[in-house]
Design a protein around this motif. Structure first.
Motif, short mmCIF file in Angstrom:
data_model
loop_
_atom_site.label_atom_id
_atom_site.label_comp_id
_atom_site.label_asym_id
_atom_site.label_seq_id
_atom_site.Cartn_x
_atom_site.Cartn_y
_atom_site.Cartn_z
N ASP A 80 0.86 -1.18 0.00
CA ASP A 80 0.00 0.00 0.00
C ASP A 80 0.90 1.24 0.00
O ASP A 80 2.13 1.14 0.05
N ILE A 81 0.30 2.42 -0.03
CA ILE A 81 1.10 3.64 -0.18
C ILE A 81 2.05 3.86 0.99
O ILE A 81 3.17 4.32 0.80
N ARG A 82 1.63 3.51 2.19
CA ARG A 82 2.52 3.67 3.36
C ARG A 82 3.75 2.78 3.23
O ARG A 82 4.87 3.19 3.53
N GLU A 83 3.54 1.56 2.77
CA GLU A 83 4.66 0.64 2.58
C GLU A 83 5.58 1.13 1.46
O GLU A 83 6.80 1.02 1.56
N LEU A 84 4.98 1.67 0.40
CA LEU A 84 5.79 2.24 -0.69
C LEU A 84 6.64 3.39 -0.17
O LEU A 84 7.83 3.50 -0.50
N GLN A 85 6.04 4.25 0.66
CA GLN A 85 6.77 5.37 1.22
C GLN A 85 7.92 4.90 2.11
O GLN A 85 9.03 5.44 2.03
N GLU A 86 7.67 3.90 2.94
CA GLU A 86 8.72 3.37 3.81
C GLU A 86 9.86 2.78 2.99
O GLU A 86 11.03 3.01 3.30
N CYS A 87 9.52 2.05 1.95
CA CYS A 87 10.54 1.47 1.07
C CYS A 87 11.34 2.58 0.38
O CYS A 87 12.57 2.53 0.33
N ALA A 88 10.64 3.60 -0.12
CA ALA A 88 11.31 4.72 -0.79
C ALA A 88 12.26 5.43 0.17
O ALA A 88 13.37 5.80 -0.21
N LEU A 89 11.83 5.59 1.41
CA LEU A 89 12.68 6.27 2.40
C LEU A 89 13.92 5.45 2.75
O LEU A 89 14.99 6.01 3.00
N ARG A 90 13.78 4.13 2.77
CA ARG A 90 14.96 3.28 3.02
C ARG A 90 15.99 3.49 1.91
O ARG A 90 17.19 3.64 2.18
N ILE A 91 15.53 3.52 0.67
CA ILE A 91 16.44 3.73 -0.46
C ILE A 91 17.00 5.15 -0.41
O ILE A 91 18.19 5.38 -0.66
N HIS A 92 16.16 6.12 -0.06
CA HIS A 92 16.62 7.51 0.10
C HIS A 92 17.76 7.58 1.11
O HIS A 92 18.78 8.23 0.87
N ASP A 93 17.60 6.90 2.24
CA ASP A 93 18.64 6.91 3.27
C ASP A 93 19.91 6.22 2.78
O ASP A 93 21.02 6.68 3.08
N LEU A 94 19.76 5.14 2.03
CA LEU A 94 20.94 4.47 1.47
C LEU A 94 21.66 5.38 0.48
O LEU A 94 22.90 5.48 0.51
N TYR A 95 20.91 6.05 -0.39
CA TYR A 95 21.53 7.02 -1.31
C TYR A 95 22.23 8.13 -0.53
O TYR A 95 23.34 8.55 -0.90
N GLY A 96 21.61 8.59 0.54
CA GLY A 96 22.23 9.62 1.36
C GLY A 96 23.55 9.17 1.93
O GLY A 96 24.55 9.90 1.88
N SER A 97 23.60 7.95 2.44
CA SER A 97 24.84 7.40 2.99
C SER A 97 25.90 7.24 1.90
O SER A 97 27.07 7.58 2.10
N TRP A 113 9.26 6.66 -7.15
CA TRP A 113 10.18 6.87 -6.04
C TRP A 113 10.41 8.37 -5.83
O TRP A 113 10.34 8.87 -4.70
N SER A 114 10.66 9.08 -6.91
CA SER A 114 10.92 10.51 -6.80
C SER A 114 9.71 11.26 -6.24
O SER A 114 9.87 12.15 -5.39
N VAL A 115 8.52 10.92 -6.69
CA VAL A 115 7.31 11.57 -6.18
C VAL A 115 7.17 11.29 -4.68
O VAL A 115 6.88 12.20 -3.89
N LEU A 116 7.39 10.07 -4.28
CA LEU A 116 7.29 9.72 -2.86
C LEU A 116 8.32 10.48 -2.03
O LEU A 116 8.01 10.97 -0.93
N ILE A 117 9.54 10.61 -2.54
CA ILE A 117 10.59 11.32 -1.81
C ILE A 117 10.31 12.81 -1.75
O ILE A 117 10.46 13.45 -0.70
N LEU A 118 9.87 13.39 -2.86
CA LEU A 118 9.53 14.81 -2.85
C LEU A 118 8.38 15.10 -1.89
O LEU A 118 8.40 16.10 -1.17
N ALA A 119 7.39 14.22 -1.86
CA ALA A 119 6.29 14.38 -0.90
C ALA A 119 6.82 14.35 0.53
O ALA A 119 6.43 15.17 1.37
N HIS A 120 7.74 13.45 0.79
CA HIS A 120 8.35 13.37 2.12
C HIS A 120 9.13 14.65 2.43
O HIS A 120 8.99 15.22 3.52
N CYS A 121 9.93 15.10 1.49
CA CYS A 121 10.76 16.29 1.69
C CYS A 121 9.92 17.52 2.02
O CYS A 121 10.34 18.38 2.79
N TYR A 122 8.74 17.60 1.42
CA TYR A 122 7.88 18.76 1.61
C TYR A 122 6.71 18.48 2.56
O TYR A 122 5.77 19.27 2.65
#
Length: 117
Positions: A3-20, A75-84
């Protein structure tokens, strides 16, 4: 299926990995503007792949490349939504309801696509 919450969590995990990874390799992480520019690049790639799928241009990768770019864009849409700090689930629901009502208002009465009938 996620579901969308799980997609967001997955996207954030990848976001954090990219950040590292970016911190390790470049000594910095991406800004919100850089995430947006990455999204624009992915949308451009997606446009080319859709054109290729429709026979309007040559491009390698086929359906697998199309699927990859669609996932990158999501992924980008989910991350941008999180960022804002946008609650994408509720905003999407609200905006689709408004859009459905606006379109329905332009359709003749009795049309099976009219919202609320």
């Amino acid at each position: 299926m996620m579901d969308i919450r799980e997609l967001q969590e997955c996207a954030l995990r990848i976001h954090d990995l990219y950040g590292s990874l970016n911190q390790h390799e470049r000594g910095r992480t991406w800004t919100r503007e850089e995430f947006m520019l990455g999204f624009v690049g992915d949308v451009g790639d997606l446009a080319k792949l859709v054109m290729a799928q429709e026979g309007a241009r040559e491009m390698s990768g086929g359906r697998a490349a199309l699927e990859h770019e669609l996932a990158d864009c999501l992924w980008s849409v989910l991350i941008l939504a999180h960022c804002y700090q946008v609650d994408l689930e509720s905003v999407f629901d609200r905006e689709m309801n408004k859009l459905g009502q606006a379109i329905s208002a332009k359709l003749p009465p009795g049309n099976p696509g009219v919202v609320g009938q």
